[in-house]
Scaffold this motif. Structure first.
Motif, mmCIF file in Angstrom:
data_model
loop_
_atom_site.group_PDB
_atom_site.id
_atom_site.type_symbol
_atom_site.label_atom_id
_atom_site.label_comp_id
_atom_site.label_asym_id
_atom_site.label_seq_id
_atom_site.Cartn_x
_atom_site.Cartn_y
_atom_site.Cartn_z
ATOM 1 N N ASP A 1 0.806 -1.224 0.000
ATOM 2 C CA ASP A 1 0.000 0.000 0.000
ATOM 3 C C ASP A 1 0.839 1.273 0.000
ATOM 4 O OD1 ASP A 1 -2.257 -1.516 -0.022
ATOM 5 O OD2 ASP A 1 -2.595 -1.431 2.145
ATOM 6 N N ASN A 2 2.054 1.207 0.557
ATOM 7 C CA ASN A 2 2.896 2.405 0.626
ATOM 8 C C ASN A 2 3.832 2.511 -0.578
ATOM 9 O OD1 ASN A 2 4.596 0.314 1.187
ATOM 10 N ND2 ASN A 2 5.217 1.045 3.215
ATOM 11 N N ASP A 3 3.495 1.803 -1.673
ATOM 12 C CA ASP A 3 4.251 1.845 -2.942
ATOM 13 C C ASP A 3 5.597 1.150 -2.867
ATOM 14 O OD1 ASP A 3 2.255 3.220 -4.297
ATOM 15 O OD2 ASP A 3 3.031 5.177 -3.654
ATOM 16 N N GLU A 4 5.879 0.423 -1.806
ATOM 17 C CA GLU A 4 7.089 -0.386 -1.740
ATOM 18 C C GLU A 4 6.798 -1.765 -2.310
ATOM 19 O OE1 GLU A 4 7.907 -0.042 2.408
ATOM 20 O OE2 GLU A 4 9.047 1.805 2.176
ATOM 21 N N TYR B 1 18.873 -4.151 24.420
ATOM 22 C CA TYR B 1 19.199 -4.824 23.155
ATOM 23 C C TYR B 1 18.702 -3.952 22.002
ATOM 24 C CZ TYR B 1 19.416 -8.960 26.203
ATOM 25 O OH TYR B 1 19.708 -9.837 27.209
ATOM 26 N N ILE B 2 19.430 -3.974 20.909
ATOM 27 C CA ILE B 2 18.989 -3.281 19.692
ATOM 28 C C ILE B 2 18.235 -4.284 18.826
ATOM 29 C CG2 ILE B 2 19.745 -2.079 17.609
ATOM 30 C CD1 ILE B 2 22.169 -1.108 19.192
ATOM 31 N N ALA B 3 17.086 -3.883 18.310
ATOM 32 C CA ALA B 3 16.255 -4.786 17.507
ATOM 33 C C ALA B 3 17.015 -5.281 16.279
ATOM 34 C CB ALA B 3 14.972 -4.082 17.085
ATOM 35 N N ASP B 4 16.600 -6.449 15.794
ATOM 36 C CA ASP B 4 17.274 -7.062 14.640
ATOM 37 C C ASP B 4 17.000 -6.323 13.335
ATOM 38 O OD1 ASP B 4 18.234 -8.994 16.306
ATOM 39 O OD2 ASP B 4 17.225 -10.682 15.340
ATOM 40 N N TYR B 5 15.801 -5.754 13.195
ATOM 41 C CA TYR B 5 15.378 -5.210 11.907
ATOM 42 C C TYR B 5 14.853 -3.792 12.078
ATOM 43 C CZ TYR B 5 15.445 -10.231 11.131
ATOM 44 O OH TYR B 5 15.824 -11.546 11.089
ATOM 45 N N PHE B 6 15.203 -2.938 11.103
ATOM 46 C CA PHE B 6 14.764 -1.547 11.131
ATOM 47 C C PHE B 6 13.887 -1.302 9.903
ATOM 48 C CE2 PHE B 6 19.335 -0.696 12.783
ATOM 49 C CZ PHE B 6 19.042 -1.350 13.978
ATOM 50 N N PRO B 7 12.570 -1.343 10.055
ATOM 51 C CA PRO B 7 11.699 -1.031 8.913
ATOM 52 C C PRO B 7 11.956 0.394 8.416
ATOM 53 C CG PRO B 7 10.467 -2.025 10.707
ATOM 54 C CD PRO B 7 11.815 -1.686 11.256
ATOM 55 N N ILE B 8 11.827 0.589 7.120
ATOM 56 C CA ILE B 8 12.113 1.895 6.539
ATOM 57 C C ILE B 8 10.963 2.863 6.783
ATOM 58 C CG2 ILE B 8 12.716 3.135 4.425
ATOM 59 C CD1 ILE B 8 14.842 1.154 5.492
ATOM 60 N N ASN B 9 9.729 2.442 6.521
ATOM 61 C CA ASN B 9 8.583 3.355 6.628
ATOM 62 C C ASN B 9 7.520 2.855 7.597
ATOM 63 O OD1 ASN B 9 9.524 5.277 4.718
ATOM 64 N ND2 ASN B 9 8.911 3.904 3.054
ATOM 65 N N GLN B 10 7.870 1.917 8.478
ATOM 66 C CA GLN B 10 6.907 1.382 9.425
ATOM 67 C C GLN B 10 7.456 1.538 10.840
ATOM 68 O OE1 GLN B 10 7.442 -1.916 6.777
ATOM 69 N NE2 GLN B 10 5.300 -2.487 7.045
#
Length: 742
Positions: free
Chosen positions: A375-378, A592-601
């Motif tokens: 939906d966000n054009d990705e 702890y730092i999260a494993d994944y960094f969503p770009i637009n979420q």
């Protein structure tokens, strides 16, 4: 003069040619389709020696192909000389200033040939035998010859042609002659007639007779149809040729300079329905080249393109094939298994001067491009593998070897092919070649086989989308872009092939990242999508950590510009996550730092032990390299969280839990070897910075190693060396040693 005049005069020429005294000589066969028994062999070979006629780039003369007007213009211009005319007639079908324009203008200026129409020469138009004879009469001025060169037999009407006239020339039977229409002249027919005229006019003093060597062909080599289109691709240092049933036209060219490597990329439109062939020659500082071919066909018409390369001065060659070693495919399920195998083999040339050259040849991969839009054009981008085929065939004419790489693409398909070429041996010995073949057959899923100019494609997990019904889902995996195993073997063996793979890995990584600061995945994991509703693109901390280490550890060795910057950039990214709230907090000074960094979420994911350790190790290395205290402070926060939770991380069987979730629960089965490698790396780094953390790390190492030993799951070479370096060799797990972490 009508067509019957031409028929009989040319018959006379062919008859006279058969009775001339000749000079015999041994020679290498030059054209695959002109063997020793061909009826125009001697004429073709002698005219070729004289540079009056020539064959095509694919080592074929195409003797039965229709003779074209342009070919006659070229040959006559070479015999009688070309006037320096620059397309004064304005022919639209020849480029002004080209050789074609020179030959066409010369032929018209001398009256040998007439234009097809006003403003058009008709360079590629076929010629009838009558038209050919008219051109020869004009060029050699036969009308004014008084019958001294050729007998003067010019029956005015067809009914004046008698059986005696025909049989005297031993050329056609009566039935054949009477059935003759307006035949097209062939290239062989032209060679025979032109050669005889040159003999009769004393321009050839002595005809030659050739005994030709034998053409050697691979079992799958097929002579091409005479109607194929053929052209040269003018790479600076690696000339190639392309051949197709469809006409092709130049579309684009670009150069890309990476500093340590350079790309030249030619693109041609194939046919009229949108298909195109993209050819990339990537040369490295060691002078070796990676050659990529990509055929894209969006049309509903199948397209076939051959990529050709000629190797000159070949005294002997061998093809060492990968399939001498059976493929060890553990998963036989067609949906789940990786259906790729291994390259075709290593083609080794021994040149006439004794030097050795080698070429590693991959297979051709047919696939369909898949994508899923959100939906966000990705979007998530993958390929469905349709088939892997060996596409190499070859023919040897004399000391020239023609390699043919055939690419076929049906509707909406993409076909890729690659090979690595070197003017020196790619491997130090045949033993090294065979060792690599054995290793590839045993670990084919952990080795890159499907290379493209944009990076290798590998089998994706079932938990990715879009997923085709076949299950054959492939994508560009960031960790597989790095050539870790190739790097190890290069350091151990110094084989050029592995050096090329490492250079190529840096090009792929640069192209994948483009102008972004970090490496973002292009494939959605449905596992993460179901847990956190995130999709591609996102930043995977493990991938970026491993890439930063790849640059940092060997970038200088391979002359990669700014090789330390990925380490700094990724360390900065990790430090920034606390401010962004992308952490799992254990205490005020521990998270702890999260494993994944969503770009637009906006969502915080889990933290796995191997990701936490990997990120912490990067921060410690960045602190040692750049001296910035923010890196050490963040590393301490991660390590302190592990100290607080160490007993929670250890499972009842001694293994480590895979992850800690945002709700602080521990879940999942850990990797077999990877986390132990990371624990050892962390131990070594904290030894140099703060030894107070070593007891916690030692406890985790002993527990994980004990689990592996109890289950006889073995160890990697890196684990073995790492335990020895920190003085804990007694904890080496029982079982087999393997090269790749599981």
């Amino acid at each position: 003069m009508n067509k019957w005049h031409a028929m009989i005069i040319l018959a006379t020429l062919l008859f006279f040619c058969s009775i001339q005294s000749v000079s015999a000589r041994m020679a290498d066969v030059k054209y695959i389709d002109i063997p020793n028994h061909h009826w125009a062999k001697n004429e073709v070979m002698q005219l070729d020696e004289m540079k009056i006629i020539t064959g095509d780039y694919d080592m074929q003369f195409h003797p039965d192909a229709p003779l074209t007007k342009g070919q006659v213009a070229v040959s006559l211009s070479k015999i009688f000389g070309s006037k320096l005319l620059d397309n004064p007639y304005g022919f639209s079908d020849v480029k002004t200033g080209s050789d074609k324009a020179l030959f066409a203008s010369t032929a018209v200026e001398n009256g040998w040939l007439q234009p097809k129409s006003s403003g058009t020469f008709g360079f590629d138009d076929p010629m009838t035998e009558q038209e050919l004879w008219d051109a020869l009469v004009a060029a050699f001025e036969l009308k004014n010859n008084g019958g001294k060169v050729l007998p003067k037999i010019w029956p005015a009407r067809r009914d004046q042609v008698t059986l005696q006239d025909v049989t005297n020339f031993h050329f056609l039977t009566t039935e054949e002659f009477l059935a003759y229409g307006e035949p097209l002249a062939s290239r062989a027919f032209f060679s025979k007639a032109l050669h005889q005229l040159l003999v009769e006019t004393n321009r050839i003093k002595q005809p030659k007779f050739y005994t030709l060597s034998t053409v050697k062909e691979s079992a799958n080599y097929s002579p091409v149809d005479k109607s194929l289109h053929l052209g040269s691709v003018p790479f600076d240092n690696h000339p190639l040729y392309i051949r197709s049933t469809e006409p092709f036209m130049y579309k684009d060219f670009k150069r890309i300079n990476y500093g340590f490597s350079r790309d030249q990329v030619y693109t041609y439109a194939v046919g009229r329905n949108g298909a195109e062939i993209e050819l990339t020659v990537r040369d490295f500082d060691n002078q070796d080249v990676f050659v990529f071919s990509k055929l894209t066909n969006p049309s509903n018409v199948p397209v076939t393109v051959d990529v050709l390369q000629k190797e000159e001065d070949v005294a002997h060659f061998d093809l060492y094939r990968f399939d001498r070693y059976p493929l060890m495919r553990l998963n036989k399920n067609a949906v789940d298994s990786d259906m790729t195998s291994y390259p075709t083999g290593v083609l080794r040339f021994i040149k006439t001067d004794g030097t050795v050259e080698e070429r590693m040849i991959g297979q051709a991969y047919q696939s369909k491009q898949l994508s899923m839009h959100y939906d966000n054009d990705e979007q998530s981008v993958t390929r469905e593998l349709l088939g892997e085929q060996e596409n190499l065939s070859y023919a040897v004419a004399g000391k020239t070897l023609l390699s043919v790489y055939t690419l076929q693409a049906n509707t909406d398909e993409v076909t890729d092919h690659w090979y690595v070429d070197s003017d020196k041996p790619l491997f130090q010995s045949k033993e090294n070649i065979f060792r690599w073949m054995r290793e590839t057959s045993q670990n084919h899923r952990k080795r890159n086989n499907w290379y493209t100019a944009d990076g290798p494609y590998n089998k994706l997990a079932e938990s990715t989308e879009p997923m085709p019904a076949s299950g054959q889902n492939y994508g560009r995996l960031l960790l597989m872009l790095k050539e870790d195993r190739a790097l190890t073997l290069y350091h151990e063996q110094k084989d050029r092939y592995f050096e090329v793979l490492v250079y190529n890995a840096f090009v792929n990584l640069k192209n994948f990242k483009k102008d972004k600061d970090y490496w973002e995945t292009e494939v959605t994991s449905t596992y993460l999508k179901h847990l956190y509703d995130i999709h591609a693109p996102f930043i995977d901390t493990r991938f970026n950590e491993q890439i930063a280490l790849f640059y940092y550890n060997i970038g200088g060795e391979f002359g990669i510009p700014s090789a330390k910057e990925p380490l700094r950039n990724y360390a900065d990214l990790l430090v920034s996550q606390k401010r962004k709230g992308n952490t799992i907090t254990v205490a005020r000074d521990a998270y702890y730092i999260a494993d994944y960094f969503p770009i637009n979420q906006q969502v915080t994911t889990h933290t796995s032990m191997n990701h936490a350790l990997g990120g912490m190790n990067i921060l410690l290395m960045a602190y040692q390299e750049f001296g910035d205290w923010k890196y050490l402070q963040t590393a301490r926060s991660i390590q302190q969280a592990i100290v607080y939770d160490k007993n929670k991380w250890i499972r009842d069987n001694g293994d480590i839990w895979y992850r800690i979730s945002p709700d602080k629960s521990f879940k999942g089965d850990d990797y077999l070897h990877l986390t132990l490698e990371d624990l050892i790396d962390s131990y070594q780094l904290w030894q140099q910075v703060d030894a107070s953390y070593l007891p916690t790390l030692k406890q985790l190492i002993i527990s994980k190693a004990g689990f592996l030993s109890n289950e006889k799951l073995g160890y990697t070479t890196k684990i073995k060396k790492g335990l020895k370096s920190i003085g804990l060799s007694e904890y080496l797990p029982e079982g087999d040693e393997v090269t790749d972490a599981l």
